[in-house]
Design a protein around this motif. Structure first.
Motif, PDB file in Angstrom:
ATOM      1  N   LEU A   1      47.029  37.780  52.409  1.00  0.00           N
ATOM      2  CA  LEU A   1      46.240  37.836  53.582  1.00  0.00           C
ATOM      3  C   LEU A   1      45.104  36.901  53.160  1.00  0.00           C
ATOM      4  O   LEU A   1      44.082  37.683  52.532  1.00  0.00           O
ATOM      5  N   SER A   2      44.850  36.210  53.893  1.00  0.00           N
ATOM      6  CA  SER A   2      43.364  35.112  53.743  1.00  0.00           C
ATOM      7  C   SER A   2      42.531  35.293  54.966  1.00  0.00           C
ATOM      8  O   SER A   2      43.025  34.762  55.757  1.00  0.00           O
ATOM      9  N   LEU A   3      41.367  35.651  54.666  1.00  0.00           N
ATOM     10  CA  LEU A   3      40.358  36.081  55.716  1.00  0.00           C
ATOM     11  C   LEU A   3      39.285  35.084  55.689  1.00  0.00           C
ATOM     12  O   LEU A   3      38.410  35.262  56.386  1.00  0.00           O
ATOM     13  N   GLY A   4      39.319  34.303  54.778  1.00  0.00           N
ATOM     14  CA  GLY A   4      38.126  33.343  54.534  1.00  0.00           C
ATOM     15  C   GLY A   4      36.766  33.993  53.989  1.00  0.00           C
ATOM     16  O   GLY A   4      37.157  35.209  53.530  1.00  0.00           O
ATOM     17  N   ILE A   5      35.536  33.455  54.245  1.00  0.00           N
ATOM     18  CA  ILE A   5      34.505  34.263  53.850  1.00  0.00           C
ATOM     19  C   ILE A   5      34.093  35.278  55.017  1.00  0.00           C
ATOM     20  O   ILE A   5      34.144  34.836  56.181  1.00  0.00           O
ATOM     21  N   ILE A   6      33.571  36.268  54.708  1.00  0.00           N
ATOM     22  CA  ILE A   6      33.244  37.218  55.584  1.00  0.00           C
ATOM     23  C   ILE A   6      31.867  37.691  55.481  1.00  0.00           C
ATOM     24  O   ILE A   6      31.415  37.721  53.966  1.00  0.00           O
TER      25      ILE A   6
END
Length: 627
Positions: free
Chosen positions: A305-310
């Motif tokens: 699961l890749s959510l990018g930068i948060i």
């Protein structure tokens, strides 16, 4: 972050091949500075068992690489001088560092106010007219993290002389301190090592000994688990996070997502840019939800699961199970989720996002959000999200692998590689990220002990910058997390010989957490390095109905600029402002006929203060019991 940390950690402990080249440790190189008046420690690497001869000027020492390929030579102490050629050789192979000076070496470390560059400080253009100084050398440590102490920096780094081209990006507080020290001793070269990272908590800089002593074995084991199995570590940590969340309310969106009212997210990006009025300027907790449909085969294979930068922190769940927890505004979130967590059909991905400052949310771009399946294919996740704003307040527990607040992760990668080089001292400017958390004095003393262990100097001088003012002024007595932290800094320094507290309480800006007057701060740091850190309160005693506060470190006498000293409070169950008069090295706080058990000074995030000594130095916030 985890992948980089693991690779760096592995590199630190893998023995060198038999044909490995001789190399110096990363803080030793061309144009570098070695500490004067102490035995000179030279470290490096070579093939295991290699015998080396190390020479500097007319001094010589022998060394032998151990089974891991590490070697150390200790040369006799030298007076300030140079430039010299440093050489380590065996047979026909050698490594050299040229233009090396013997002088004073300072490590400058902390968060953004130490990282704050010269180019952003006040009077930059004028200061650049005299920036060139071949006797002032600069080394910037690249940002990196590791779950274990490293022997190399995350990226190559090199010493440079201070010039109009090299000075602007260097730490302003550190550079201005060195400029003042250079004026005090023009014949002594100064080497500056800048290891700083904005937003970091002090615990990220602790060494492993201090980490275990302060936080206990449980978190140390969690960190070790994370290094080999991030999901297992997240699973073990999640109950701590969930217990905290339950103190904020009864709704648990990861378990019962339909229990709250969700609104569609118009896109992926910082939530200030989404055009949603409730998210404009919002700091706090926002939950995001998305459904993902999988085939039986896709579900069985598991996925990343890749959510990018948060920005800033997150706790992610898949079908009600915790899968990842991170903090930081630069590290992408990639959480490995096994097949047992997925199911055929619709799957719920729920992410809690905590924003503590500025904008928050998924930073984008949208294509970075995806589910990568075991066969290498991916399902885009850059749309169809919904959000819900929670009323929860405050900071959650942070996992020990947290990028900028993890247990020793930054110290392991940015300080440990310095090895045992000699230092004149350390300048530490940090605390903003720890405001509101008790026990800073314990953590600060642990940090200082760690420096003294690593650099084998039980009397190593450590200069601590008291936090500058920031935030709304207080027209009446208030509780203040920043004032409390300043007082904990004061208490730690008072209890630790060989340290000094440098007040910046009057150098802040109520609207900018990064005040620009680093020139004055640098001068104060230099005075402290030379044994004149400025006035600090040490005791408070009754004298009739008044309270007399005694200070040490006063040059000349104390005085209130533009009138009587202000900022003093008499306290019992509550506090009230009080009148005061300066009397040499003491301040008399006038009684008002009410009970008093303690006294406070400068007790606000941005206090208005006017108490100075003859050197224009001012004390920081303090609270003292009245004797």
């Amino acid at each position: 972050m985890r992948g980089v940390a693991a690779l760096l950690a592995a590199a630190a402990f893998v023995p060198l091949p038999a044909a490995a080249q001789i190399a110096f440790a990363p803080a030793i190189g061309d144009q570098g500075v070695l500490q004067r008046d102490k035995p000179i420690v030279i470290e490096g690497e070579a093939a295991p068992g290699t015998s080396l001869t190390v020479t500097l000027s007319d001094t010589i020492a022998q060394a032998k690489a151990d089974e891991s390929g590490q070697w150390r030579a200790i040369l006799p102490a030298m007076k300030a001088g140079g430039p010299y050629r440093l050489r380590a050789a065996t047979g026909g192979e050698a490594v050299e560092a040229n233009g090396v000076m013997v002088g004073d070496v300072w490590l400058c470390s902390g968060q953004s106010n130490m990282e704050f560059p010269v180019r952003r400080a006040l009077d930059f253009d004028n200061q650049m007219n005299s920036a060139a100084d071949p006797m002032l050398r600069l080394l910037t440590v690249p940002k990196a993290t590791s779950t274990r102490p490293l022997r190399k920096f995350g990226e190559p780094a090199a010493w440079q002389a201070s010039t109009r081209e090299t000075a602007p990006e260097f730490s302003a507080a550190c550079w201005y301190m060195a400029r003042a020290l250079r004026k005090a001793a023009p014949d002594v070269a100064v080497g500056l090592i800048d290891a700083s990272w904005g937003g970091t908590a002090i615990r990220a800089w602790l060494d492993p000994v201090a980490t275990r002593r302060i936080y206990g074995p449980e978190d140390a084991v969690l960190l070790e688990t994370y290094d080999r199995d991030p999901l297992a570590a997240n699973t073990a940590f999640a109950p701590r996070w969930i217990d905290w969340w339950r103190t904020q309310g009864s709704v648990e969106p990861w378990r019962t997502p339909d229990a709250v009212k969700w609104s569609p997210v118009p896109g992926v990006g910082p939530w200030d840019s989404l055009g949603e009025a409730p998210l404009q300027g919002f700091t706090g907790w926002v939950w995001f939800r998305r459904s993902v449909t999988l085939t039986p085969e896709q579900a069985r294979g598991g996925a990343t699961l890749s959510l990018g930068i948060i920005d800033d922190g997150d706790q992610a769940f898949v079908n009600g199970k915790p899968v990842g927890n991170s903090f930081g505004w630069s590290n992408p979130r990639d959480y490995i989720v096994p097949g047992s967590y997925w199911k055929a059909g619709a799957n719920e991905v729920v992410v809690a996002v905590w924003n503590s400052y500025g904008t928050g949310g998924f930073m984008g771009p949208a294509e970075r959000l995806k589910l990568t399946l075991s066969d290498g294919s991916s399902i885009p996740l850059g749309d169809q999200w919904h959000y819900w704003i929670s009323a929860a307040k405050g900071a959650p527990p942070r996992p020990p692998w947290d990028t900028i607040a993890g247990l020793g992760l930054i110290g392991n990668a940015m300080v440990a590689p310095l090895g045992g080089i000699g230092l004149r001292g350390v300048a530490w400017y940090q605390g903003e990220s720890d405001s509101g958390q008790t026990g800073y004095d314990v953590r600060l003393r642990g940090l200082i002990d760690g420096y003294r262990r690593q650099f084998s100097d039980p009397a190593l001088q450590v200069l601590v910058v008291g936090l500058a003012g920031y935030g709304a002024p207080a027209p009446m007595p208030v509780e203040s997390g920043w004032a409390k932290l300043r007082d904990e800094q004061r208490r730690a320094v008072a209890a630790t010989p060989g340290t000094a507290l440098v007040s910046a309480i009057d150098l802040g800006s109520r609207t900018d957490i990064h005040p620009g007057d680093k020139n004055e701060l640098g001068k104060r740091l230099a005075r402290a390095a030379l044994g004149k850190p400025g006035p600090q309160a040490v005791s408070a005693r009754r004298d009739g109905s008044d309270v007399v506060v005694s200070f040490n470190g006063v040059e000349g006498a104390l005085a209130g600029w533009s009138g009587a000293p202000i900022g003093f409070e008499l306290c019992a169950q509550s506090c009230r402002f009080a009148r005061a008069t300066a009397e040499g090295t003491t301040v008399r706080v006038l009684g008002d006929g009410q009970p008093v058990t303690r006294i406070r000074y400068g007790w606000a995030d941005t206090p208005v203060v006017n108490l100075y000594d003859a050197a224009n130095m001012t004390p920081t916030s303090f609270e003292l019991a009245v004797e």
